[in-house]
Motif scaffolding. Structure first.
Motif, mmCIF file in Angstrom:
data_model
loop_
_atom_site.group_PDB
_atom_site.id
_atom_site.type_symbol
_atom_site.label_atom_id
_atom_site.label_comp_id
_atom_site.label_asym_id
_atom_site.label_seq_id
_atom_site.Cartn_x
_atom_site.Cartn_y
_atom_site.Cartn_z
ATOM 1 N N VAL A 180 0.850 -1.196 0.000
ATOM 2 C CA VAL A 180 0.000 0.000 0.000
ATOM 3 C C VAL A 180 0.881 1.240 0.000
ATOM 4 O O VAL A 180 1.738 1.405 0.870
ATOM 5 C CB VAL A 180 -0.935 0.026 1.240
ATOM 6 C CG1 VAL A 180 -1.788 1.298 1.232
ATOM 7 C CG2 VAL A 180 -1.822 -1.207 1.276
ATOM 8 N N ASP A 181 0.665 2.113 -0.978
ATOM 9 C CA ASP A 181 1.297 3.430 -0.992
ATOM 10 C C ASP A 181 0.439 4.320 -0.089
ATOM 11 O O ASP A 181 -0.680 4.691 -0.443
ATOM 12 C CB ASP A 181 1.335 3.942 -2.434
ATOM 13 C CG ASP A 181 2.021 5.290 -2.568
ATOM 14 O OD1 ASP A 181 2.034 6.056 -1.585
ATOM 15 O OD2 ASP A 181 2.527 5.594 -3.668
ATOM 16 N N ASN A 182 0.969 4.635 1.096
ATOM 17 C CA ASN A 182 0.180 5.339 2.133
ATOM 18 C C ASN A 182 0.443 6.845 2.124
ATOM 19 O O ASN A 182 0.272 7.511 3.134
ATOM 20 C CB ASN A 182 0.523 4.752 3.510
ATOM 21 C CG ASN A 182 -0.543 5.023 4.564
ATOM 22 O OD1 ASN A 182 -1.713 5.247 4.237
ATOM 23 N ND2 ASN A 182 -0.156 5.009 5.828
ATOM 24 N N ALA A 204 8.140 10.249 1.219
ATOM 25 C CA ALA A 204 8.329 11.136 2.385
ATOM 26 C C ALA A 204 8.399 12.595 1.959
ATOM 27 O O ALA A 204 8.328 13.506 2.781
ATOM 28 C CB ALA A 204 9.601 10.738 3.135
ATOM 29 N N THR A 205 8.536 12.772 0.627
ATOM 30 C CA THR A 205 8.529 14.108 0.013
ATOM 31 C C THR A 205 7.241 14.864 0.333
ATOM 32 O O THR A 205 7.228 16.091 0.340
ATOM 33 C CB THR A 205 8.603 13.924 -1.527
ATOM 34 O OG1 THR A 205 9.576 12.928 -1.834
ATOM 35 C CG2 THR A 205 8.921 15.209 -2.232
ATOM 36 N N LYS A 206 6.189 14.135 0.603
ATOM 37 C CA LYS A 206 4.870 14.745 0.770
ATOM 38 C C LYS A 206 4.642 15.065 2.247
ATOM 39 O O LYS A 206 5.334 15.890 2.798
ATOM 40 C CB LYS A 206 3.796 13.818 0.175
ATOM 41 C CG LYS A 206 4.132 13.307 -1.237
ATOM 42 C CD LYS A 206 4.181 14.404 -2.291
ATOM 43 C CE LYS A 206 4.791 13.950 -3.615
ATOM 44 N NZ LYS A 206 4.237 12.721 -4.173
ATOM 45 N N TYR A 207 3.695 14.380 2.893
ATOM 46 C CA TYR A 207 3.306 14.810 4.236
ATOM 47 C C TYR A 207 4.357 14.550 5.310
ATOM 48 O O TYR A 207 4.351 15.199 6.346
ATOM 49 C CB TYR A 207 1.981 14.150 4.648
ATOM 50 C CG TYR A 207 0.831 14.661 3.833
ATOM 51 C CD1 TYR A 207 0.317 15.938 4.045
ATOM 52 C CD2 TYR A 207 0.269 13.885 2.825
ATOM 53 C CE1 TYR A 207 -0.730 16.420 3.280
ATOM 54 C CE2 TYR A 207 -0.777 14.359 2.053
ATOM 55 C CZ TYR A 207 -1.272 15.624 2.294
ATOM 56 O OH TYR A 207 -2.303 16.100 1.525
HETATM 57 C C1 LIG Z 1 4.703 11.798 -5.091
HETATM 58 C C2 LIG Z 1 4.188 10.434 -5.007
HETATM 59 C C3 LIG Z 1 5.028 9.333 -5.246
HETATM 60 C C4 LIG Z 1 6.467 9.475 -5.686
HETATM 61 O O1 LIG Z 1 7.241 10.082 -4.712
HETATM 62 P P1 LIG Z 1 8.603 10.902 -5.040
HETATM 63 O O2 LIG Z 1 9.105 11.223 -3.685
HETATM 64 O O3 LIG Z 1 8.207 12.083 -5.860
HETATM 65 O O4 LIG Z 1 9.488 9.980 -5.794
HETATM 66 C C5 LIG Z 1 4.499 8.067 -5.096
HETATM 67 N N1 LIG Z 1 3.210 7.895 -4.752
HETATM 68 C C6 LIG Z 1 2.371 8.926 -4.533
HETATM 69 C C7 LIG Z 1 0.976 8.651 -4.140
HETATM 70 C C8 LIG Z 1 2.824 10.227 -4.649
HETATM 71 O O5 LIG Z 1 1.985 11.245 -4.443
#
Ligand SMILES: *Cc1c(COP(=O)(O)O)cnc(C)c1O
Length: 388
Positions: A180-182, A204-207
């Motif tokens: 699962v991509d969480n 981890a780039t996101k939240y």
């Molecule tokens: C941004 C994102 C990724 C990829 O992450 P990076 O850090 O940009 O490589 C993967 N899955 C989802 C749901 C994302 O939003």
């Protein structure tokens, strides 16, 4: 530290103070480590003695971040990677071989789709894409060679909610692992491992960073899997830099506060948009009008911070809303304290054919808002300029 609550683990898990007694976690900006003697060097290299050797393998700051994120996901272990995409790639390289098969939700991040559809396929790993919310479709797509089932929930940009427990059962019956991509919820709002998933992936780039500063990724799960991922990483090299690990580590300390506040803002905004006469439809799992509202409220602690909505008047009106914004950032990124606005049909989903896009429900009037920490009054007022 397993006995502690989430809030406590977020600020304390994984920290090991050095001889200096620093209060905040140390940032070890070093690529290699020295040994006391030839015998110790030999023991470290052979694995007879645990310890750091080279930062492509391990670094104490990265280790602290991994331990903390594992604690938050309720995972036995975590391996950090240079980005979210390298987390997904490393998982596939570690666990799959030529001839293996993946069943994936079709509503996944664009680069993940490219990785499965155009890159892994060149190495003899085939992927079948199925509609995100159709549990039967996952079952029907299973083959004897299926090793991984891959999902994201909620999906981007339509916030479709996948029944994680149901898909986990299907995957396990078929002898496959559920990954699962969480990214959209983070462990602050959703714990896929508790719902039966085998591996959790993060961008981890996101939240997790949460403030748009660095790239990073992670793979969380039982050691039997993460150790395989680690073996690939230490050889192939897409490891997380200690600096980025340190930034993400400090981001984790405020993760829950940010996710709760940004989700509350998103719910407020979604309600206001739903009442606007120029808005055709709002996609937000926290609204009772969402087709999987009940499921979302069972498996997530709130609706999350992504709100999509379709305006009346197609692309012309949608672009007018984007161009009417004086404050919101026009960018495809998400997971920042600053609210962002995206027109998926001409950006993130612009390379898909118009027919396929329409079939996926991503219409010309659709806008995606990744809600940040500004006041909802200001966010709403900014969107209202172009809404008319
Ligand atoms: C941004 C994102 C990724 C990829 O992450 P990076 O850090 O940009 O490589 C993967 N899955 C989802 C749901 C994302 O939003």
């Amino acid at each position: 530290m397993d006995e502690y609550d989430f809030d406590t683990l977020a600020v304390r898990a994984g920290q090991e103070r050095s001889q200096f007694g620093e209060h905040s976690e140390a940032l070890y900006l070093t690529s290699s480590f020295v040994f006391n003697s030839a015998a110790q060097a030999a023991a470290r290299f052979s694995g007879a003695e645990e310890g750091n050797v080279y930062a492509r393998f391990t670094n104490p700051t990265v280790t602290t971040m991994q331990t903390r994120l594992a604690a938050l996901e309720g995972a036995e272990a975590c391996v950090a990677t240079a980005s979210g995409m390298s987390a997904i790639l490393s998982t596939c390289m570690a666990l799959l071989k030529a001839g293996d098969h993946i069943v994936s939700s079709q509503s996944i991040f664009g680069s993940t789709q490219q990785l499965f559809g155009n890159i892994l396929s060149r190495f003899g790993i085939e992927t079948t894409f199925v509609p995100a919310t159709d549990v039967e479709a996952y079952r029907a797509a299973l083959r004897p060679t299926t090793r991984l089932v891959f999902i994201e929930s909620p999906s981007n940009p339509l916030t479709e909610v996948v029944d994680i427990a149901a898909v986990a059962e299907v995957a396990h019956k078929g002898g496959a692992l559920l990954v699962v991509d969480n990214c959209f919820c983070s462990p602050a709002l959703q714990k896929p491992l508790e719902l039966g998933a085998d591996i959790v992936i993060h961008s981890a780039t996101k939240y997790l960073d949460g403030q748009g500063r660095v790239l990073g990724g992670a793979v969380c799960g039982p050691k039997v899997h993460t150790e395989e991922v680690f073996k690939f990483l230490r050889t192939a090299g897409p490891t997380l830099s200690p600096f980025n690990a340190w930034v993400i580590l400090k981001g984790l300390e405020t993760l829950k506060l940010r996710m709760d506040a940004q989700s509350a803002n998103a719910l407020d905004l979604a309600r206001r948009l739903e009442a606007h006469p120029m808005v055709e439809r709002v996609f937000y799992p926290g609204l009772p009008s969402h087709p999987q509202h009940a499921l979302a409220m069972r498996q997530q602690s709130s609706g999350g911070a992504i709100v999509s909505f379709e305006v009346k008047g197609g692309r012309e009106r949608a672009w007018a809303v984007v161009d009417g914004c004086r404050m919101l950032s026009i960018t495809a990124n998400l997971g920042d304290t600053k609210t962002t606005i995206t027109h998926p049909a001409t950006t993130t989903h612009g390379r898909i054919s118009p027919e396929a896009r329409e079939a996926a429900g991503i219409r010309e009037g659709l806008l995606r808002i990744a809600v940040g920490l500004e006041s909802v009054d200001d966010i709403y007022a900014d969107l209202a300029h172009g809404l008319g």
